[in-house]
Design an enzyme around this catalytic site. Sequence first.
Site, PDB file in Angstrom:
ATOM      1  N   LYS A 209       0.882  -1.194   0.051  1.00 52.30           N
ATOM      2  CA  LYS A 209      -0.090  -0.137   0.047  1.00 52.30           C
ATOM      3  C   LYS A 209       0.874   1.307   0.057  1.00 52.30           C
ATOM      4  O   LYS A 209       0.099   2.444   0.084  1.00 52.30           O
ATOM      5  CB  LYS A 209      -0.877  -0.110   1.441  1.00 52.30           C
TER       6      LYS A 209
ATOM      7  N   THR B  38      11.436  -3.374   0.696  1.00 50.06           N
ATOM      8  CA  THR B  38      10.946  -4.556   1.871  1.00 50.06           C
ATOM      9  C   THR B  38      11.397  -6.009   1.505  1.00 50.06           C
ATOM     10  O   THR B  38      12.251  -5.992   0.759  1.00 50.06           O
ATOM     11  CB  THR B  38       9.415  -4.018   1.721  1.00 50.06           C
TER      12      THR B  38
ATOM     13  N   LYS C 132      16.008  -6.112   2.383  1.00 47.35           N
ATOM     14  CA  LYS C 132      16.546  -5.026   3.335  1.00 47.35           C
ATOM     15  C   LYS C 132      18.009  -5.138   3.727  1.00 47.35           C
ATOM     16  O   LYS C 132      18.682  -4.426   3.964  1.00 47.35           O
ATOM     17  CB  LYS C 132      15.693  -5.151   4.610  1.00 47.35           C
TER      18      LYS C 132
ATOM     19  N   ASN D  20      15.599   0.261   5.012  1.00 49.38           N
ATOM     20  CA  ASN D  20      13.998   0.112   4.296  1.00 49.38           C
ATOM     21  C   ASN D  20      13.957   1.555   3.625  1.00 49.38           C
ATOM     22  O   ASN D  20      12.824   1.649   2.720  1.00 49.38           O
ATOM     23  CB  ASN D  20      13.092   0.072   4.993  1.00 49.38           C
TER      24      ASN D  20
ATOM     25  N   ALA E 156      12.144 -12.567  16.390  1.00 52.88           N
ATOM     26  CA  ALA E 156      13.706 -12.185  16.259  1.00 52.88           C
ATOM     27  C   ALA E 156      14.216 -12.002  14.924  1.00 52.88           C
ATOM     28  O   ALA E 156      15.206 -12.090  14.496  1.00 52.88           O
ATOM     29  CB  ALA E 156      14.651 -13.244  16.866  1.00 52.88           C
TER      30      ALA E 156
ATOM     31  N   GLY F 247      13.885  -9.507  11.134  1.00 47.52           N
ATOM     32  CA  GLY F 247      14.192  -8.206  10.794  1.00 47.52           C
ATOM     33  C   GLY F 247      13.343  -6.903  11.718  1.00 47.52           C
ATOM     34  O   GLY F 247      13.791  -5.999  12.156  1.00 47.52           O
TER      35      GLY F 247
ATOM     36  N   GLY G  91      -0.575  -3.373  13.406  1.00 46.34           N
ATOM     37  CA  GLY G  91       0.741  -2.590  12.879  1.00 46.34           C
ATOM     38  C   GLY G  91       0.295  -1.567  12.015  1.00 46.34           C
ATOM     39  O   GLY G  91       1.585  -1.098  11.180  1.00 46.34           O
TER      40      GLY G  91
HETATM   41  P1  NDP Z   1      11.102 -12.401   9.798  1.00 44.54           P
HETATM   42  O1  NDP Z   1      10.691 -13.517   8.602  1.00 44.54           O
HETATM   43  O2  NDP Z   1      12.304 -11.806   9.503  1.00 44.54           O
HETATM   44  O3  NDP Z   1      10.908 -13.091  11.080  1.00 44.54           O
HETATM   45  C1  NDP Z   1       9.724 -14.122  11.575  1.00 44.54           C
HETATM   46  C2  NDP Z   1       9.779 -14.157  13.055  1.00 44.54           C
HETATM   47  O4  NDP Z   1       8.515 -15.067  13.053  1.00 44.54           O
HETATM   48  C3  NDP Z   1      10.774 -15.121  13.660  1.00 44.54           C
HETATM   49  O5  NDP Z   1      11.132 -14.866  14.899  1.00 44.54           O
HETATM   50  C4  NDP Z   1      10.432 -16.576  13.500  1.00 44.54           C
HETATM   51  O6  NDP Z   1      10.946 -17.566  14.598  1.00 44.54           O
HETATM   52  C5  NDP Z   1       8.880 -16.298  13.916  1.00 44.54           C
HETATM   53  N1  NDP Z   1       8.087 -17.157  13.634  1.00 44.54           N
HETATM   54  C6  NDP Z   1       7.556 -17.482  12.174  1.00 44.54           C
HETATM   55  N2  NDP Z   1       6.602 -18.697  12.408  1.00 44.54           N
HETATM   56  C7  NDP Z   1       6.481 -19.010  13.513  1.00 44.54           C
HETATM   57  C8  NDP Z   1       5.823 -20.238  14.275  1.00 44.54           C
HETATM   58  N3  NDP Z   1       5.039 -21.043  13.863  1.00 44.54           N
HETATM   59  N4  NDP Z   1       5.853 -20.081  15.911  1.00 44.54           N
HETATM   60  C9  NDP Z   1       6.665 -19.087  16.105  1.00 44.54           C
HETATM   61  N5  NDP Z   1       7.418 -18.184  15.880  1.00 44.54           N
HETATM   62  C10 NDP Z   1       7.214 -18.113  14.390  1.00 44.54           C
HETATM   63  O7  NDP Z   1       9.813 -11.552   9.349  1.00 44.54           O
HETATM   64  P2  NDP Z   1       9.796 -10.063   9.850  1.00 44.54           P
HETATM   65  O8  NDP Z   1      10.538  -9.525  11.169  1.00 44.54           O
HETATM   66  O9  NDP Z   1      10.188  -9.312   8.591  1.00 44.54           O
HETATM   67  O10 NDP Z   1       8.202  -9.525   9.769  1.00 44.54           O
HETATM   68  C11 NDP Z   1       7.472  -9.989  11.054  1.00 44.54           C
HETATM   69  C12 NDP Z   1       6.138  -9.505  11.306  1.00 44.54           C
HETATM   70  O11 NDP Z   1       6.206  -8.150  10.992  1.00 44.54           O
HETATM   71  C13 NDP Z   1       5.220  -9.982  10.012  1.00 44.54           C
HETATM   72  O12 NDP Z   1       4.015 -10.470  10.358  1.00 44.54           O
HETATM   73  C14 NDP Z   1       5.283  -8.944   9.122  1.00 44.54           C
HETATM   74  O13 NDP Z   1       4.038  -8.796   8.254  1.00 44.54           O
HETATM   75  C15 NDP Z   1       5.174  -7.512   9.979  1.00 44.54           C
HETATM   76  N6  NDP Z   1       5.632  -6.424   9.739  1.00 44.54           N
HETATM   77  C16 NDP Z   1       5.123  -5.279   9.767  1.00 44.54           C
HETATM   78  C17 NDP Z   1       5.480  -4.047   9.643  1.00 44.54           C
HETATM   79  C18 NDP Z   1       4.859  -2.776   9.756  1.00 44.54           C
HETATM   80  O14 NDP Z   1       5.200  -1.623   9.355  1.00 44.54           O
HETATM   81  N7  NDP Z   1       3.647  -2.831  10.396  1.00 44.54           N
HETATM   82  C19 NDP Z   1       6.936  -3.862   8.766  1.00 44.54           C
HETATM   83  C20 NDP Z   1       7.441  -5.204   8.655  1.00 44.54           C
HETATM   84  C21 NDP Z   1       7.122  -6.218   8.879  1.00 44.54           C
HETATM   85  P3  NDP Z   1      12.024 -18.188  14.102  1.00 44.54           P
HETATM   86  O15 NDP Z   1      13.403 -17.449  14.164  1.00 44.54           O
HETATM   87  O16 NDP Z   1      11.947 -19.397  15.068  1.00 44.54           O
HETATM   88  O17 NDP Z   1      11.547 -18.985  12.659  1.00 44.54           O
END
Ligand code: NDP
Length: 266
Positions: free
Chosen positions: A15, A58, A62, A83, A120, A122, A228
């Site tokens: 968006k 995005t 990144k 970003n 944990a 990005g 968010g």
């Molecule tokens: P990443 O892929 O870098 O990290 C994903 C995280 O989710 C990891 O810590 C991972 O744990 C965890 N995870 C995934 N699946 C599971 C599960 N089944 N059970 C437990 N933990 C899980 O993602 P991002 O950091 O880029 O994004 C995270 C969220 O933030 C997303 O939902 C994204 O849409 C949202 N976001 C929102 C923004 C905003 O402006 N509002 C901007 C950017 C992102 P593990 O390390 O164990 O795999």
Amino acid sequence: MNRYTIFGNPVSHSKSPSMQNAGFKYLGLDCLYDKTQIKKQNIKDIFKQRDLSGANITLPHKEVAYELADIVVGEANKIKAVNTYIKRGDKIVAYNTDGSGFMMAIKEFLPISSALIIGAGGTAKAIAVALIEANIQTTVANRTASKLKFFKDIGAKTTSTKNLNTNYIYNLIINATSVGLIDDTTPIPINNLKKILKNCSYAFDCIYNKNTKFLSLSKMFCIKCKSGEDMLLYQGVKALELWTNTKATKGLIKCMRDALVNNTIS
Ligand code: NDP
């Protein structure tokens, strides 16, 4: 005309063009912001070939964008992911506005003294850097404990979600995982989440456009909750401020928020 884009893969859902084009229009600037889906990570070449004035970056680019930038400014140096790109002469200057976007989004929750981040990735990194910078005691819990080193190194307390102490009192709990995005589950077992929410004042889910299980459960505990959406808005507002060298007014922010909600101008 100055041109801007968002690089990502996928990017069709973004968006940001609606929001940024509305912002440029509000400021009376002759600028156009579009979407660029790229699989290969040659962001810098495309940025230069298209003579862009700025860009957002995005998933999943990144970290590569951080590596390719000529100059990296501020907290992005700690996060090692950016970003936002800005053309300055023949150089690309890069920022990370996710952390400041998050802090703007939780402004109504402040002051707080402690926060728990679940996740944990990005996004969690940008949020943790911003919270620690604001002197808020920060704990990070993640499913995979081996991904916690970054957070320990910047001064956060860390734990695997399995060993998370549910008796501890956190002012704010944040879901920075992708859990809830396409499923209807919670990032930690429901009973553990309930124990934490019982003592918590605020809940924030980085996921936007969805009443996730994490959020609906938080609302049942009558604590103040946010999705968010405002984080997305304010990371974009900050990027626009950097590109245009202006301070956003309430009118500009409202206009960008309306465009984000209605997804009108693209
Ligand atoms: P990443 O892929 O870098 O990290 C994903 C995280 O989710 C990891 O810590 C991972 O744990 C965890 N995870 C995934 N699946 C599971 C599960 N089944 N059970 C437990 N933990 C899980 O993602 P991002 O950091 O880029 O994004 C995270 C969220 O933030 C997303 O939902 C994204 O849409 C949202 N976001 C929102 C923004 C905003 O402006 N509002 C901007 C950017 C992102 P593990 O390390 O164990 O795999």
